[in-house]
Scaffold this motif. Sequence first.
Motif, PDB file in Angstrom:
ATOM      1  N   ALA A  63       0.381   0.982   8.582  1.00 44.60           N
ATOM      2  CA  ALA A  63       0.645   1.938   7.460  1.00 44.60           C
ATOM      3  C   ALA A  63       2.242   1.973   7.349  1.00 44.60           C
ATOM      4  N   VAL A  64       2.811   1.947   8.414  1.00 40.28           N
ATOM      5  CA  VAL A  64       4.222   2.342   8.399  1.00 40.28           C
ATOM      6  C   VAL A  64       5.059   1.130   7.678  1.00 40.28           C
ATOM      7  N   ASP A  65       4.351  -0.147   8.080  1.00 42.75           N
ATOM      8  CA  ASP A  65       5.025  -1.407   7.369  1.00 42.75           C
ATOM      9  C   ASP A  65       4.871  -1.313   5.951  1.00 42.75           C
ATOM     10  N   SER A  66       3.387  -0.906   5.244  1.00 41.96           N
ATOM     11  CA  SER A  66       3.488  -0.862   3.784  1.00 41.96           C
ATOM     12  C   SER A  66       4.272   0.272   3.264  1.00 41.96           C
ATOM     13  N   ILE A  67       4.342   1.525   3.913  1.00 43.41           N
ATOM     14  CA  ILE A  67       5.160   2.454   3.486  1.00 43.41           C
ATOM     15  C   ILE A  67       6.614   2.139   3.189  1.00 43.41           C
ATOM     16  N   ASP A  68       6.976   1.604   4.263  1.00 44.46           N
ATOM     17  CA  ASP A  68       8.495   0.855   4.308  1.00 44.46           C
ATOM     18  C   ASP A  68       8.611  -0.103   3.166  1.00 44.46           C
ATOM     19  N   ALA A  69       7.418  -1.026   2.831  1.00 44.24           N
ATOM     20  CA  ALA A  69       7.667  -1.806   1.806  1.00 44.24           C
ATOM     21  C   ALA A  69       7.824  -1.066   0.398  1.00 44.24           C
ATOM     22  N   LEU A  70       7.070   0.067   0.128  1.00 41.15           N
ATOM     23  CA  LEU A  70       7.033   0.850  -0.634  1.00 41.15           C
ATOM     24  C   LEU A  70       8.361   1.641  -1.346  1.00 41.15           C
ATOM     25  N   HIS A  82       1.085  -1.399  -2.586  1.00 39.78           N
ATOM     26  CA  HIS A  82       1.656  -1.085  -1.087  1.00 39.78           C
ATOM     27  C   HIS A  82       0.951   0.459  -0.726  1.00 39.78           C
ATOM     28  N   TYR A  83       0.738   1.121  -1.564  1.00 41.37           N
ATOM     29  CA  TYR A  83       0.450   2.593  -1.319  1.00 41.37           C
ATOM     30  C   TYR A  83      -1.190   2.545  -0.907  1.00 41.37           C
ATOM     31  N   VAL A  84      -1.866   1.803  -1.572  1.00 45.31           N
ATOM     32  CA  VAL A  84      -3.381   1.463  -1.314  1.00 45.31           C
ATOM     33  C   VAL A  84      -3.390   0.735   0.166  1.00 45.31           C
ATOM     34  N   ALA A  85      -2.813  -0.157   0.519  1.00 53.51           N
ATOM     35  CA  ALA A  85      -2.654  -0.872   1.765  1.00 53.51           C
ATOM     36  C   ALA A  85      -2.361   0.274   2.946  1.00 53.51           C
ATOM     37  N   ALA A  86      -1.264   1.170   2.599  1.00 48.97           N
ATOM     38  CA  ALA A  86      -1.123   2.147   3.538  1.00 48.97           C
ATOM     39  C   ALA A  86      -2.148   3.191   3.808  1.00 48.97           C
ATOM     40  N   LEU A 123      11.750   8.133  -7.776  1.00 54.21           N
ATOM     41  CA  LEU A 123      11.517   9.232  -7.382  1.00 54.21           C
ATOM     42  C   LEU A 123       9.791   9.334  -7.287  1.00 54.21           C
ATOM     43  N   GLY A 124       9.393   9.081  -8.683  1.00 50.38           N
ATOM     44  CA  GLY A 124       7.998   9.175  -8.797  1.00 50.38           C
ATOM     45  C   GLY A 124       7.257   8.158  -7.875  1.00 50.38           C
ATOM     46  N   LEU A 125       7.903   7.070  -7.674  1.00 48.47           N
ATOM     47  CA  LEU A 125       7.084   5.781  -6.810  1.00 48.47           C
ATOM     48  C   LEU A 125       7.212   6.270  -5.406  1.00 48.47           C
ATOM     49  N   ALA A 126       8.295   6.916  -4.982  1.00 48.93           N
ATOM     50  CA  ALA A 126       8.591   7.212  -3.737  1.00 48.93           C
ATOM     51  C   ALA A 126       7.504   8.208  -3.171  1.00 48.93           C
ATOM     52  N   ARG A 127       7.127   9.153  -4.115  1.00 49.08           N
ATOM     53  CA  ARG A 127       6.146  10.146  -3.694  1.00 49.08           C
ATOM     54  C   ARG A 127       4.698   9.638  -3.296  1.00 49.08           C
ATOM     55  N   PHE A 128       4.509   8.404  -3.508  1.00 48.91           N
ATOM     56  CA  PHE A 128       3.318   7.634  -3.093  1.00 48.91           C
ATOM     57  C   PHE A 128       3.260   7.393  -1.657  1.00 48.91           C
ATOM     58  N   GLY A 129       4.658   7.072  -1.263  1.00 51.87           N
ATOM     59  CA  GLY A 129       4.892   6.913   0.001  1.00 51.87           C
ATOM     60  C   GLY A 129       4.789   8.095   0.862  1.00 51.87           C
ATOM     61  N   TYR A 130       5.310   9.330   0.483  1.00 51.30           N
ATOM     62  CA  TYR A 130       5.283  10.694   1.038  1.00 51.30           C
ATOM     63  C   TYR A 130       3.483  10.896   1.373  1.00 51.30           C
TER      64      TYR A 130
END
Length: 859
Positions: A591-598, A575-579, A608-615
């Motif tokens: 991009a927002v849709d992919s971040i939301d899925a992440l 999802h991160y790479v897609a975003a 939290l470590g995974l959430a930082r990819f979304g940030y």
Amino acid sequence: MPRALARIIGRDRELDRLNEFVQSIQQTGSSLVLVGVAGIGKSSLVHSAAELAGGAGLTVLATAGLASEREIPFAALERLLHPALCHLSELPDPHRTVLSSALGLEAGAPAQSQPLFDAVLALVERAAAEAPVLVVVDDLDLVDESTAAVVAHLCGGLSAMRVGVLGSARNRTEWGEGTAHLLVDRLAHSDADRLLRTVEPSMPSFARAALLDHAAGNPLAILEAVAPTRGVPHFRAQIDALSPRTREALLLMALSKSPAGGSLALADVTIEDLVPAEAVGLIAFDADGAIASFSHPLIRGAIVDRASFAERQAAHLALASRSSIGLEEEAFHRAEAAVDPDEATASLLERAARSAVERGATSSAAYALTRAAQVSPVASESRRRLAHAAYLASDSAADDVIELHALSGIGLVGADSGSMHAAVAAAFHQLESGSDSQVVCRAVKEAIQTAPHGWNAADTELRDAMNSWMLLCWLVGREEEWREYRAAVAQLRPHTPELASGIFFDVQSIGLPAVSELIEAGRHGESRMAYIRSLASMALYHFGTGQWGEAERLVEEGMSVARDVPADPVVGILHYVAALLSATSGQVQKAVDSIDALNRLATRLGALGLARFGYHAHVLTAVAQGDWESAYRHAISINAPGGFPDYVPHARWVAYDLVEAALRTGRIDEARIHAAAMVETGLPAISPRLALLTHAAAGLTSEEGWHECFERALSVSQADEWAFDYARVQLEFGSRLRRERQAGAAHELLRAAMTAFDTVGAEPWARRTHQELRALGDRATATTPRNTLTAQELAIAELAAEGFSNKQIGARMFLSARTVSGHLYRVFPKLGIGTRSALRDALGPRSLEPAQPVIRLAS
């Protein structure tokens, strides 16, 4: 899924053609024969067409050829015409008499051919007066000659009637004037894999890969291997008629690891042994006579099915005894031959498992260890091997996992099990089920701290568990978890340096072969999680190097493979790479849709470590829109300016973005502090990309020496491999030169950046660069929908606008359909459109100037 429905997987092309055929006969008559080898799925397709026709209100007249009735005149014809006999009384007397005699309804003289043909045609025509008629004849090769002649004549007289004749045959034969033929070929590997997963979802990857190789895309070969019907007569008569020695030689071929049967150097098999099998069409030799292969995928299964257990056991032992055999293959054959517990076989299987792990084949290793546990004569060794198998299987996704209830049954799962491998397997199973990452991390920590390993760094099980703990610490993303992990690492003797999570080191071209091998192994059924991780790593590499079309395809492949493991963190990376791809190409909503899925996945896992990819993805989305304040806020959500905590490895990747956003929002001190920290932390030593961005950050924040900093950044060896970031640095350097009135140097850098952004499809950055060039007085960069595209992109876009498919475009331009898709992925955001149908309007009228030559690229 029922077997009959399952066979339709991968037949979209054929089903579309059959749908067209059924629709067409409601207007005018025609005939079609499906042609393909035994077991390829012709009957399933024919039956599907019959169901479709019946559902659409057509009258369906169906029959099938049977070998047992081949010599009986009109045997198949009676079944074919039975539903239409209600119209028999409506026919003229001559037609009625001839048909009644031929079908045995009345006594009479044998029917002559032409009168009978005319009578059948009349009956079908009468039925078609009420509703269109579909005549279905399956297995035309086995239909009796009398019925075959009637069907052939019927095919030649359909044009004026609403009647269609649909048949299936193994060989192409003319069944009447104007009959069309549709070749039903073997399934693509991906479709064969999907079929196998549908009918046998729990099959381990290594076994699935072998079966798919053996089946060679034949659906029935797959289904027979999974659940033999023992009623399919294919090839068994020929096998039973052979001599015992020839059957023995065929069994050796069938049980060998070679997909086709392979070299004749199989436990003293000779050409003479196999010649009788070639004579009846079971095998074929290559031109040199050194390689024999089965002539049909069903033959292998039929040979094994006809052999007794004792014969199969002897064959496995003979194959295992060959001098040229490899370790893993020998272990496989000895395991298949084993009946009683045997430590020698168990040890051999364990050695084979280690070999499989070294080449990344964790699925094969897990199977080998499971089998080793089964043949281990000592209970403690059996439990140890099974626990190790569970640990390896936990890295292969749900379809390969050793069932946890089985582990529980032998005391492997639980606080007092003492097995770190089993604890890690259970923990990752919980994680994939959506458990909180902190809970899972604590379970692994406690298993390590209570196990009797003495902190011996040479203990393989301890090192495996420590690596898993490190991964979970990254996922949790909190300082206290890392503090405990580092304390444990400090206790290892001899001391072992801490390793950072591999994904945070830029994948460079030198490492691509290994990643590519894991991807290819995954495509052939090996470790699914290693496969998905490798797809994510490769997608990140292609994003950084500007191959965004390929990156998108890898993400799509990863998402498809990961559909059964939605809670695994690696799905978040996809999802991160897609975003990132959507953000940098200007597709904000995607991009927002992919971040939301992440974020949903990170929240579910408490990660939290995974959430930082979304940030990070939010940062680039904001930068693409010129919203520098939001970019800064999202960047400092990862880490504050001036520091790079070791429990936040993602801070390295967003460092340059934080500096740039801080500068553009007036936070000069924060920008300088963070740029200095990038140098002090040693980011340039990690990778060329981070060296490029570190020196560029210094250039952004320097009053004196900025020119040298930018020059140093752009001269970093291999930095230009990272096309997008390199162009970003060129843009900033060129902008600074323009403001310093160094127009010539600025123009050169900005034009290079513009070309790079256009090539990768970074439309928001291309707009910024265009503005800088206009400020220099460069009017040549004024854009129209057409000249925003490269010559190749324009040629592809124009063909797509005319309605050509990606495959047709590729054929014209000597490109693959996937390469065409990648170009169109970059074309859409450049033209500001989201659909293929909008291409014609977006491109506008064609120029009257000669077209630029198309550059042929390797696909």
